[in-house]
Design a protein around this motif. Structure first.
Motif, PDB file in Angstrom:
ATOM      1  N   UNK A  56       0.799  -1.227   0.000  1.00  0.00           N
ATOM      2  CA  UNK A  56       0.000   0.000   0.000  1.00  0.00           C
ATOM      3  C   UNK A  56       0.837   1.285   0.000  1.00  0.00           C
ATOM      4  N   UNK A  57       1.885   1.386   0.846  1.00  0.00           N
ATOM      5  CA  UNK A  57       2.683   2.624   0.793  1.00  0.00           C
ATOM      6  C   UNK A  57       3.287   2.878  -0.579  1.00  0.00           C
ATOM      7  N   UNK A  58       3.684   1.769  -1.264  1.00  0.00           N
ATOM      8  CA  UNK A  58       4.252   1.940  -2.599  1.00  0.00           C
ATOM      9  C   UNK A  58       3.205   2.475  -3.560  1.00  0.00           C
ATOM     10  N   UNK A  59       2.007   1.913  -3.474  1.00  0.00           N
ATOM     11  CA  UNK A  59       0.930   2.372  -4.343  1.00  0.00           C
ATOM     12  C   UNK A  59       0.632   3.836  -4.073  1.00  0.00           C
ATOM     13  N   UNK A  60       0.662   4.181  -2.789  1.00  0.00           N
ATOM     14  CA  UNK A  60       0.407   5.564  -2.393  1.00  0.00           C
ATOM     15  C   UNK A  60       1.425   6.492  -3.023  1.00  0.00           C
ATOM     16  N   UNK A  61       2.693   6.089  -2.940  1.00  0.00           N
ATOM     17  CA  UNK A  61       3.765   6.911  -3.477  1.00  0.00           C
ATOM     18  C   UNK A  61       3.598   7.129  -4.957  1.00  0.00           C
ATOM     19  N   UNK A  62       3.338   6.035  -5.678  1.00  0.00           N
ATOM     20  CA  UNK A  62       3.200   6.154  -7.131  1.00  0.00           C
ATOM     21  C   UNK A  62       2.022   7.035  -7.488  1.00  0.00           C
ATOM     22  N   UNK A  63       0.950   6.889  -6.733  1.00  0.00           N
ATOM     23  CA  UNK A  63      -0.211   7.738  -6.979  1.00  0.00           C
ATOM     24  C   UNK A  63       0.134   9.204  -6.804  1.00  0.00           C
ATOM     25  N   UNK A  64       0.927   9.491  -5.762  1.00  0.00           N
ATOM     26  CA  UNK A  64       1.292  10.879  -5.496  1.00  0.00           C
ATOM     27  C   UNK A  64       2.096  11.443  -6.658  1.00  0.00           C
ATOM     28  N   UNK A  65       3.080  10.648  -7.112  1.00  0.00           N
ATOM     29  CA  UNK A  65       3.908  11.088  -8.231  1.00  0.00           C
ATOM     30  C   UNK A  65       3.044  11.324  -9.461  1.00  0.00           C
ATOM     31  N   UNK A  67      -0.065  12.010  -9.623  1.00  0.00           N
ATOM     32  CA  UNK A  67      -0.932  13.175  -9.474  1.00  0.00           C
ATOM     33  C   UNK A  67      -0.171  14.457  -9.767  1.00  0.00           C
ATOM     34  N   UNK A  68       1.078  14.533  -9.245  1.00  0.00           N
ATOM     35  CA  UNK A  68       1.889  15.734  -9.480  1.00  0.00           C
ATOM     36  C   UNK A  68       2.146  15.907 -10.965  1.00  0.00           C
ATOM     37  N   UNK A  69       2.520  14.798 -11.628  1.00  0.00           N
ATOM     38  CA  UNK A  69       2.834  14.890 -13.056  1.00  0.00           C
ATOM     39  C   UNK A  69       1.610  15.324 -13.854  1.00  0.00           C
ATOM     40  N   UNK A  70       0.509  14.699 -13.571  1.00  0.00           N
ATOM     41  CA  UNK A  70      -0.685  15.027 -14.360  1.00  0.00           C
ATOM     42  C   UNK A  70      -1.127  16.461 -14.100  1.00  0.00           C
ATOM     43  N   UNK A 273     -18.834   5.450 -11.650  1.00  0.00           N
ATOM     44  CA  UNK A 273     -17.799   4.497 -11.254  1.00  0.00           C
ATOM     45  C   UNK A 273     -16.543   4.595 -12.117  1.00  0.00           C
ATOM     46  N   UNK A 274     -16.627   5.323 -13.226  1.00  0.00           N
ATOM     47  CA  UNK A 274     -15.474   5.292 -14.128  1.00  0.00           C
ATOM     48  C   UNK A 274     -14.291   6.080 -13.570  1.00  0.00           C
ATOM     49  N   UNK A 275     -14.552   7.190 -12.927  1.00  0.00           N
ATOM     50  CA  UNK A 275     -13.429   7.991 -12.443  1.00  0.00           C
ATOM     51  C   UNK A 275     -13.470   8.216 -10.946  1.00  0.00           C
ATOM     52  N   UNK A 276     -13.591   7.133 -10.202  1.00  0.00           N
ATOM     53  CA  UNK A 276     -13.686   7.288  -8.753  1.00  0.00           C
ATOM     54  C   UNK A 276     -12.371   7.829  -8.198  1.00  0.00           C
ATOM     55  N   UNK A 277     -12.438   8.950  -7.487  1.00  0.00           N
ATOM     56  CA  UNK A 277     -11.221   9.468  -6.875  1.00  0.00           C
ATOM     57  C   UNK A 277     -11.439   9.707  -5.394  1.00  0.00           C
ATOM     58  N   UNK A 278     -12.421  10.548  -5.066  1.00  0.00           N
ATOM     59  CA  UNK A 278     -12.736  10.781  -3.658  1.00  0.00           C
ATOM     60  C   UNK A 278     -14.061  10.093  -3.337  1.00  0.00           C
ATOM     61  N   UNK A 279     -14.120   9.446  -2.184  1.00  0.00           N
ATOM     62  CA  UNK A 279     -15.380   8.853  -1.755  1.00  0.00           C
ATOM     63  C   UNK A 279     -15.681   9.315  -0.333  1.00  0.00           C
TER      64      UNK A 279
END
Lengths: 296, 131
Positions: A56-65, A67-70, A273-279
Motif C-alpha cells: 500500500x505505501x508503494x501504491x500511495x507513493x506512485x499515486x502521489x507522483x 498526481x503531481x505529473x498530471x 464508477x469510471x473515475x472514482x477518486x474521492x469517496x
C-alpha cells in the motif's frame, strides 16, 4: 580419477527436484490453502495486513507522483482554455448568485418543512469521512478498490461508501491505514432497495455482464408495483448492512418476468464508477445485532 | 539466485504499477495484465521453475490484496508459469513471434480458468459473454 571426482562433486551439489514435482507440490499446497482460507476467513486478516503494509505505501507513493505529473501536464495545456472558461463562468456566477438568493429563501422554507415531516435524520445527518481511492483491482473480474483510511480514522467493516450523491459500495475489510471496498457493481454484491415513490422493495445486484453498459441488475420487484423509468431507488429499511435512504440509482426498463410473479429491470447507478477518486464513508454501522440474535 | 531476487522485485514493481498507473492506459476497458505477462515471460525465458516461482509470487500478492480466498490465483499463476516454461526450448533472443503467441495464449487461458473457478461454480453459465 581427479576428473571423475570432480564430476561426482558437481553432481552432488546440484540436487534438484524436477519442476513437475514442484508444480504438484504447489498445487497441493494451494488446494489446502484455499480450503483453509475459506474455512478461517477471519484469521487471514493478519496475513493480508502484512502484505498490505508493504504494497500500500508503494501504491500511495506512485499515486502521489502520478498526481503531481498530471497536474503539471494539465497546467501547461489548459491555461488558454481556463481563460476562456473564466469569462463564461463569471457571467454564470452573476446569474447563479441571483438565483442563490432565491434558493436560500426556499431552503429556509424547506428546513421548516423537513422538521414538520421529521425527515431530517435522513442521510444529511449521517457522519461522514472523506477518503481517497488508492488503487483498484488488477484485472477486470473483480470490482473492489482500496481507500486510504482505516481503523485509525474510525472506519470499520460494513460501513457504507458513497460518492457524490449515490451509494458506491461497502467496506469488506478494514485495516489500520487502509480498507477494501466492494462496489455495488461487483458481481458478488447485492443490496436491498426501495422505490422512493412507491415504497416497493427490490433487489439490486451487480452483474459483470451489464457493467459495460453502465447499468446493474434490478430484480424481485412485486408484480403489483407500478414502476416507471427514472424512479429513484434508495437503500431499504430491510437491508441488514446498508443504512436506509441512500440513493442507489434510477430504474430503467422494468418488465414483468416470465414467471409472472415478479418484475425485473435495470438500474443506472447514481454514482459515477469510471473515475472514482474521492469517496465519502459513512462512519455509522447499521446495528443489526438484534436481528442477528433473533435469526440465531 | 540473482534471477530470483530480480524477479521478486520485478513482480512487486509491476504489481504496484498495474494496480495504480496502468488503469490510465486502458483501451476500451481492457488493460494489459502486467503480472500475467511477467509470469509468462519469466517462464518462457528461464524455464519451468522460474515461471512457477514468479507465478507463485504474483498470485500470492493478488490473493492477499484483492481476492477473498487465498490460493486460487497462486495456483492459476503457477500453472501458467509452468506451461510457459515448457515452451522455453523455442526461446531465441531475436524471435518475437513465439513469446507473443505464448503470452496471448496464457492470457486467454487465465481468463478461462478464472471464469471456471470463480463464475461457473456459482452458476453463471453465459461463457461467451465473459470471454
Amino acid at each position: 580419477m581427479i576428473e571423475k571426482g570432480r564430476y561426482v562433486m558437481q553432481k552432488k551439489k546440484k540436487i534438484s527436484f524436477s519442476p513437475r514435482y514442484i508444480l504438484m507440490i504447489i498445487s497441493f499446497l494451494c488446494l489446502i490453502l484455499i480450503v483453509l482460507s475459506f474455512r478461517f476467513q477471519n484469521e487471514t486478516t493478519q496475513l493480508r495486513q502484512t502484505a498490505g503494509g508493504v504494497i500500500i505505501p508503494m501504491q500511495n507513493g506512485i499515486n502521489k507522483v502520478g498526481r503531481v505529473i498530471s497536474k503539471e501536464f494539465q497546467y501547461a495545456t489548459t491555461v488558454k482554455k481556463l481563460v476562456r472558461q473564466n469569462t463564461t463562468l463569471k457571467k454564470k456566477l452573476d446569474e447563479i448568485s441571483a438565483e442563490n438568493k432565491l434558493l436560500q429563501q426556499d431552503k429556509y422554507d424547506l428546513e421548516n418543512f423537513r422538521k414538520l415531516y421529521d425527515l431530517d435524520q435522513q442521510y444529511a445527518g449521517y457522519p461522514k469521512v472523506a477518503a481517497r481511492v488508492i488503487s483498484s483491482d488488477p484485472d477486470n473480474w473483480y470490482n473492489t478498490f482500496i481507500i486510504d483510511k482505516g481503523t485509525q480514522d474510525g472506519l470499520s467493516v460494513n460501513m457504507n461508501v458513497m460518492a457524490g450523491d449515490g451509494l458506491v459500495g461497502i467496506i469488506t475489510e478494514c485495516n489500520k491505514s487502509y480498507s477494501r471496498v466492494r462496489s455495488i457493481i461487483d458481481d458478488e454484491s447485492s443490496v436491498t432497495g426501495t422505490f422512493l415513490k412507491t415504497t416497493d422493495n427490490c433487489n439490486v445486484s451487480g452483474n459483470l455482464k451489464l457493467m459495460n453498459k453502465g447499468v446493474i441488475e434490478l430484480s424481485n420487484i412485486a408484480n403489483t408495483a407500478k414502476i416507471k423509468d427514472g424512479y429513484e431507488v434508495v437503500t431499504s429499511q430491510v437491508s441488514d448492512k446498508y443504512l436506509p435512504g441512500i440513493l442507489i440509482g434510477y430504474a430503467r426498463d422494468v418488465k414483468t418476468d416470465s414467471t409472472n410473479m415478479t418484475k425485473s429491470g435495470y438500474l443506472t447507478p447514481a454514482a459515477d464508477f469510471t473515475g472514482l477518486d474521492m469517496v465519502l464513508v459513512i462512519t455509522e454501522v447499521k446495528d443489526s445485532g438484534d436481528l442477528e440474535a433473533i435469526m440465531k | 539466485m540473482k534471477r530470483y531476487v530480480f524477479l521478486f522485485f520485478m513482480s512487486m514493481l509491476l504489481f504496484v504499477l498495474q494496480t495504480t498507473l496502468f488503469h490510465q492506459f486502458s483501451l476500451g476497458n481492457i488493460e494489459p495484465n502486467l503480472i500475467l505477462i511477467l509470469t509468462a515471460i519469466s517462464g518462457f525465458m528461464y524455464g519451468r521453475k522460474m515461471g512457477m516461482f514468479t507465478g507463485v509470487l504474483c498470485g500470492l500478492m493478488m490473493d492477499l490484496l484483492y481476492s477473498n480466498v487465498i490460493g486460487l490465483s497462486i495456483l492459476l499463476f503457477a500453472v501458467i508459469g509452468y506451461l510457459n516454461g515448457m515452451v522455453t526450448k523455442f526461446y531465441y533472443k531475436e524471435e518475437i513471434f513465439v513469446p507473443m503467441i505464448s503470452i496471448g495464449v496464457s492470457d486467454v487461458m487465465y481468463g478461462i480458468l478464472f471464469y471456471i473457478t470463480n463464475y461457473l461454480l456459482r452458476g453463471r453459465l453465459d461463457f461467451l459473454h465473459y470471454f
